[in-house]
Design a protein around this motif. Structure first.
Motif, short mmCIF file in Angstrom:
data_model
loop_
_atom_site.label_atom_id
_atom_site.label_comp_id
_atom_site.label_asym_id
_atom_site.label_seq_id
_atom_site.Cartn_x
_atom_site.Cartn_y
_atom_site.Cartn_z
N PRO A 2 -42.33 -1.50 -21.59
CA PRO A 2 -41.19 -0.98 -22.35
C PRO A 2 -40.32 -2.14 -22.84
O PRO A 2 -40.33 -3.21 -22.23
CB PRO A 2 -40.44 -0.12 -21.33
CG PRO A 2 -40.87 -0.62 -20.00
CD PRO A 2 -42.25 -1.18 -20.17
N PRO A 3 -39.57 -1.92 -23.90
CA PRO A 3 -38.68 -2.98 -24.36
C PRO A 3 -37.59 -3.24 -23.32
O PRO A 3 -37.25 -2.35 -22.55
CB PRO A 3 -38.09 -2.42 -25.66
CG PRO A 3 -38.32 -0.97 -25.62
CD PRO A 3 -39.48 -0.73 -24.71
N PRO A 4 -37.07 -4.44 -23.30
CA PRO A 4 -36.01 -4.72 -22.31
C PRO A 4 -34.79 -3.84 -22.58
O PRO A 4 -34.45 -3.55 -23.73
CB PRO A 4 -35.68 -6.19 -22.54
CG PRO A 4 -36.32 -6.58 -23.82
CD PRO A 4 -37.37 -5.55 -24.15
N GLN A 5 -34.16 -3.42 -21.51
CA GLN A 5 -32.97 -2.59 -21.61
C GLN A 5 -31.73 -3.49 -21.71
O GLN A 5 -31.64 -4.48 -20.99
CB GLN A 5 -32.84 -1.68 -20.39
CG GLN A 5 -33.96 -0.67 -20.27
CD GLN A 5 -33.91 0.35 -21.39
OE1 GLN A 5 -32.85 0.79 -21.80
NE2 GLN A 5 -35.08 0.71 -21.91
N PRO A 6 -30.80 -3.13 -22.58
CA PRO A 6 -29.56 -3.92 -22.63
C PRO A 6 -28.80 -3.75 -21.33
O PRO A 6 -28.93 -2.72 -20.65
CB PRO A 6 -28.81 -3.33 -23.81
CG PRO A 6 -29.41 -1.99 -24.06
CD PRO A 6 -30.82 -2.04 -23.51
N PRO A 7 -28.02 -4.74 -20.95
CA PRO A 7 -27.24 -4.60 -19.70
C PRO A 7 -26.30 -3.41 -19.79
O PRO A 7 -25.74 -3.11 -20.84
CB PRO A 7 -26.45 -5.91 -19.60
CG PRO A 7 -26.79 -6.70 -20.82
CD PRO A 7 -27.77 -5.96 -21.64
N HIS A 8 -26.17 -2.74 -18.68
CA HIS A 8 -25.29 -1.56 -18.63
C HIS A 8 -23.90 -2.01 -18.21
O HIS A 8 -23.70 -2.61 -17.17
CB HIS A 8 -25.84 -0.56 -17.63
CG HIS A 8 -25.07 0.72 -17.53
ND1 HIS A 8 -23.91 0.95 -18.20
CD2 HIS A 8 -25.31 1.84 -16.83
CE1 HIS A 8 -23.47 2.16 -17.91
NE2 HIS A 8 -24.30 2.73 -17.07
#
Length: 175
Positions: A167-173
């Motif tokens: 999966p594409p990297p998730q932006p920081p929450h």
């Protein structure tokens, strides 16, 4: 029910098998083969370009140097398409219509599927992994523009889910 089965060298058996498995016995099945127009067209153009240079060809036998290779390629393509459609019809084993078209392959397939209830297409890209690269440019165009429901098949057993791209990297929450 009207079913169009796109017949392509190398992947057609999977499409025919899908039609046998998924199309009702009473379905009107059309086997479609499209010969790309650009190959004979390029040969015609190259031949015309050579003649346009004023080159002297000397004695030319009927099927030799004096013949436009584009015309010869058109005849070979038509023979090949007819053979492929015959093999597909034999494998299907039930009544069907054979359609031979020439042109921009992806556009001819989409046009031929107009009014159909189902279009059967095989993946033609990198088939070693699950994911969008398993579709080549022509199949991607057909998938994106099909005017009817589409059945997309693997020409051989599908690779395992472990081959799926990460999966594409998730932006920081930020909470």
């Amino acid at each position: 029910m009207t079913v169009v089965v796109w017949i392509v060298e190398g992947t057609w058996p999977a499409c025919v098998d899908a039609a046998r498995a998924h199309a009702p016995v009473e379905a009107d099945i059309s086997l479609l083969h499209v010969t790309p127009a650009e190959v004979p067209g390029a040969a015609h153009g190259a031949f015309a370009g050579l003649l346009g240079r004023g080159r002297s060809w000397g004695h030319r036998p009927a099927e030799g140097w004096g013949s436009d290779p584009g015309t010869r390629m058109e005849h070979l393509a038509a023979t090949s398409a007819a053979q492929l459609l015959q093999e597909a019809a034999d494998r299907l084993g039930r009544p069907c219509t054979r359609i031979e078209r020439t042109g921009r392959v992806e556009r001819e397939v989409v046009t031929s599927a107009q009014g159909a209830d189902l279009l059967i297409v095989a993946r033609d890209g990198d088939r070693s992994h699950l994911g969008p690269r398993s579709l080549g440019p022509a199949v991607r165009f057909v998938v994106d523009h099909a005017p009817c429901p589409l059945l997309l098949v693997w020409p051989e057993p599908a690779p395992g889910v472990a081959t799926m791209p990460p999966p594409p990297p998730q932006p920081p929450h930020h909470g």
